[in-house]
Every structure is written in C-alpha cells, then in structure tokens.
Scaffold this motif. Structure first.
Motif, short mmCIF file in Angstrom:
data_model
loop_
_atom_site.label_atom_id
_atom_site.label_comp_id
_atom_site.label_asym_id
_atom_site.label_seq_id
_atom_site.Cartn_x
_atom_site.Cartn_y
_atom_site.Cartn_z
N GLN A 3 -126.33 46.47 82.67
CA GLN A 3 -126.04 45.38 81.73
C GLN A 3 -124.58 44.98 81.88
OE1 GLN A 3 -127.32 47.10 77.95
NE2 GLN A 3 -129.30 46.08 78.16
N LEU A 4 -124.35 43.67 81.83
CA LEU A 4 -123.03 43.11 82.07
C LEU A 4 -122.64 42.24 80.88
CD1 LEU A 4 -123.98 41.82 85.62
CD2 LEU A 4 -122.65 43.88 85.16
N VAL A 5 -121.42 42.48 80.36
CA VAL A 5 -120.93 41.66 79.26
C VAL A 5 -119.54 41.16 79.62
CG1 VAL A 5 -120.35 41.56 76.82
CG2 VAL A 5 -122.29 42.95 77.58
N GLU A 6 -119.45 39.86 79.89
CA GLU A 6 -118.17 39.24 80.24
C GLU A 6 -117.48 38.73 78.99
OE1 GLU A 6 -121.15 38.15 83.62
OE2 GLU A 6 -121.17 38.18 81.43
N SER A 7 -116.15 38.75 79.00
CA SER A 7 -115.36 38.23 77.90
C SER A 7 -113.98 37.83 78.40
CB SER A 7 -115.23 39.28 76.79
OG SER A 7 -114.55 40.42 77.27
N GLY A 8 -113.24 37.17 77.54
CA GLY A 8 -111.85 36.83 77.85
C GLY A 8 -111.60 35.39 78.24
N GLY A 9 -112.66 34.61 78.35
CA GLY A 9 -112.47 33.20 78.68
C GLY A 9 -111.90 32.42 77.52
N GLY A 10 -111.63 31.14 77.79
CA GLY A 10 -111.10 30.28 76.74
C GLY A 10 -110.51 29.03 77.32
N LEU A 11 -109.82 28.30 76.46
CA LEU A 11 -109.15 27.07 76.86
C LEU A 11 -107.67 27.39 77.14
CD1 LEU A 11 -108.96 23.95 77.14
CD2 LEU A 11 -108.56 23.88 74.67
N VAL A 12 -107.20 26.99 78.29
CA VAL A 12 -105.82 27.26 78.67
C VAL A 12 -105.24 26.03 79.36
CG1 VAL A 12 -106.50 28.29 80.89
CG2 VAL A 12 -104.32 28.94 79.83
N GLN A 13 -103.96 25.84 79.21
CA GLN A 13 -103.31 24.70 79.86
C GLN A 13 -103.08 24.99 81.34
OE1 GLN A 13 -99.73 23.82 77.65
NE2 GLN A 13 -100.85 22.56 76.18
N PRO A 14 -103.00 23.95 82.15
CA PRO A 14 -102.66 24.16 83.57
C PRO A 14 -101.39 24.98 83.71
CG PRO A 14 -103.36 21.90 83.20
CD PRO A 14 -103.25 22.53 81.84
N GLY A 15 -101.42 25.92 84.64
CA GLY A 15 -100.30 26.83 84.84
C GLY A 15 -100.38 28.10 84.01
N GLY A 16 -101.32 28.15 83.09
CA GLY A 16 -101.47 29.31 82.23
C GLY A 16 -102.24 30.44 82.89
N SER A 17 -102.42 31.51 82.12
CA SER A 17 -103.09 32.71 82.63
C SER A 17 -104.17 33.17 81.66
CB SER A 17 -102.08 33.84 82.81
OG SER A 17 -101.10 33.52 83.76
N LEU A 18 -105.14 33.84 82.21
CA LEU A 18 -106.18 34.51 81.43
C LEU A 18 -106.56 35.79 82.14
CD1 LEU A 18 -108.72 31.67 80.47
CD2 LEU A 18 -107.29 32.96 78.88
N GLY A 103 -129.72 41.13 87.71
CA GLY A 103 -129.60 39.91 86.92
C GLY A 103 -128.15 39.59 86.65
N TRP A 104 -127.93 38.67 85.73
CA TRP A 104 -126.60 38.20 85.40
C TRP A 104 -126.34 38.35 83.91
CZ3 TRP A 104 -123.42 36.47 89.32
CH2 TRP A 104 -124.04 36.21 90.55
N GLY A 105 -125.07 38.47 83.56
CA GLY A 105 -124.70 38.44 82.17
C GLY A 105 -124.64 37.00 81.68
N GLN A 106 -124.08 36.81 80.49
CA GLN A 106 -124.02 35.47 79.90
C GLN A 106 -122.85 34.67 80.43
OE1 GLN A 106 -122.75 38.10 78.44
NE2 GLN A 106 -120.75 37.41 77.73
N GLY A 107 -121.93 35.34 81.08
CA GLY A 107 -120.75 34.67 81.60
C GLY A 107 -119.73 34.39 80.51
N THR A 108 -118.56 33.97 80.94
CA THR A 108 -117.50 33.58 80.00
C THR A 108 -116.89 32.27 80.49
OG1 THR A 108 -115.53 34.34 78.81
CG2 THR A 108 -115.71 35.00 81.13
N GLN A 109 -116.76 31.32 79.57
CA GLN A 109 -116.31 29.98 79.93
C GLN A 109 -114.79 29.96 80.04
OE1 GLN A 109 -118.07 26.84 80.42
NE2 GLN A 109 -116.02 26.25 81.13
N VAL A 110 -114.30 29.44 81.14
CA VAL A 110 -112.88 29.18 81.33
C VAL A 110 -112.69 27.68 81.48
CG1 VAL A 110 -110.91 29.49 82.88
CG2 VAL A 110 -112.43 31.43 82.37
N THR A 111 -111.85 27.12 80.63
CA THR A 111 -111.55 25.68 80.69
C THR A 111 -110.06 25.51 80.83
OG1 THR A 111 -113.46 25.18 79.30
CG2 THR A 111 -111.79 23.46 79.55
N VAL A 112 -109.65 24.84 81.88
CA VAL A 112 -108.23 24.59 82.14
C VAL A 112 -107.98 23.10 81.94
CG1 VAL A 112 -106.32 24.86 83.74
CG2 VAL A 112 -108.26 26.47 83.81
N SER A 113 -107.26 22.80 80.89
CA SER A 113 -107.06 21.39 80.55
C SER A 113 -105.84 21.26 79.67
CB SER A 113 -108.29 20.85 79.81
OG SER A 113 -108.06 19.54 79.36
#
Length: 114
Positions: A3-18, A103-113
């Motif tokens: 079982q796989l559980v991804e986390s830590g994604g989010g909205l970040v500005q260009p040049g940022g880090s996650l 299989g795959w986990g649910q994934g974590t969304q990363v948005t750079v904007s």
C-alpha cells in the motif's frame, strides 16, 4: 499487498520547493526498489526518479537532474522526493511505486503557479 500513501503536494510559486513523501506498508520496505512518477494533465505518466532498496543508487529522468532528489528512510518505511526550483511544467500528480507493486496510490497534486 503493498500500500502506498503519497503526501506533501500543494500549490507553490515558480522557484519554490516541496518535499513529497510516500509511506509504504504491507511489505518489507527495505527490500523494495522505489520510484517516483508524475502525470500532467493530458499526458502519459512518466518516470521521474528511482532509488534502490538500500538507497545506495539513484537515477533521474533527464528533465529533473540537478533539480529533484530522491531519498528514503527504511526505518520509517518512507521514500521522499525533494523538488527544488520548481517550474510550471512540473505541475502534475506525483505517484510513488515499487518493483513489487501491483497498483498505484492516490498520488499527490503539485501545482506550480504564480
């Protein structure tokens, strides 16, 4: 079954880090080679980075070399993806996977904007 559980994604500005995390259960984590993938809207899922079970070897897609770092903590059953200098084209859902995963986990969304 792994079982796989991804986390830590989010909205970040260009040049940022996650830093993404993927916690694994259901199998002996220290025996698993792990990988990170991503899938951008309208595109195929693509391999981003991989790490061997011991952590002794890593590999990266050309488009993230020098920008992303994969690591793992076998005591925490977790694999990480440190992402620096993020660009809008890094926007995607990020998934972890392994050599014994069916299989795959649910994934974590990363948005750079901005």
């Amino acid at each position: 079954q792994v079982q796989l559980v991804e986390s830590g994604g989010g909205l970040v500005q260009p040049g940022g880090s996650l830093r993404l995390s993927c916690e694994v259960s259901g199998f002996a984590f220290s025996t698993l080679d792990m990988k990170w993938y991503r899938q951008a809207p309208g595109k195929e899922r693509e391999l981003v980075a991989g790490i061997t079970s011991s952590g002794s070897r890593t590999n990266y897609a050309e488009f993230v070399k020098g920008q992303f770092t994969i690591s793992r903590d076998n005591a925490k059953n977790t694999v990480y993806l440190q992402m620096n200098s993020l660009k809008p084209e890094d926007t995607a859902v990020y998934y972890c996977n392994c050599n014994r995963c069916s299989g795959w986990g649910q994934g974590t969304q990363v948005t750079v904007s901005s």
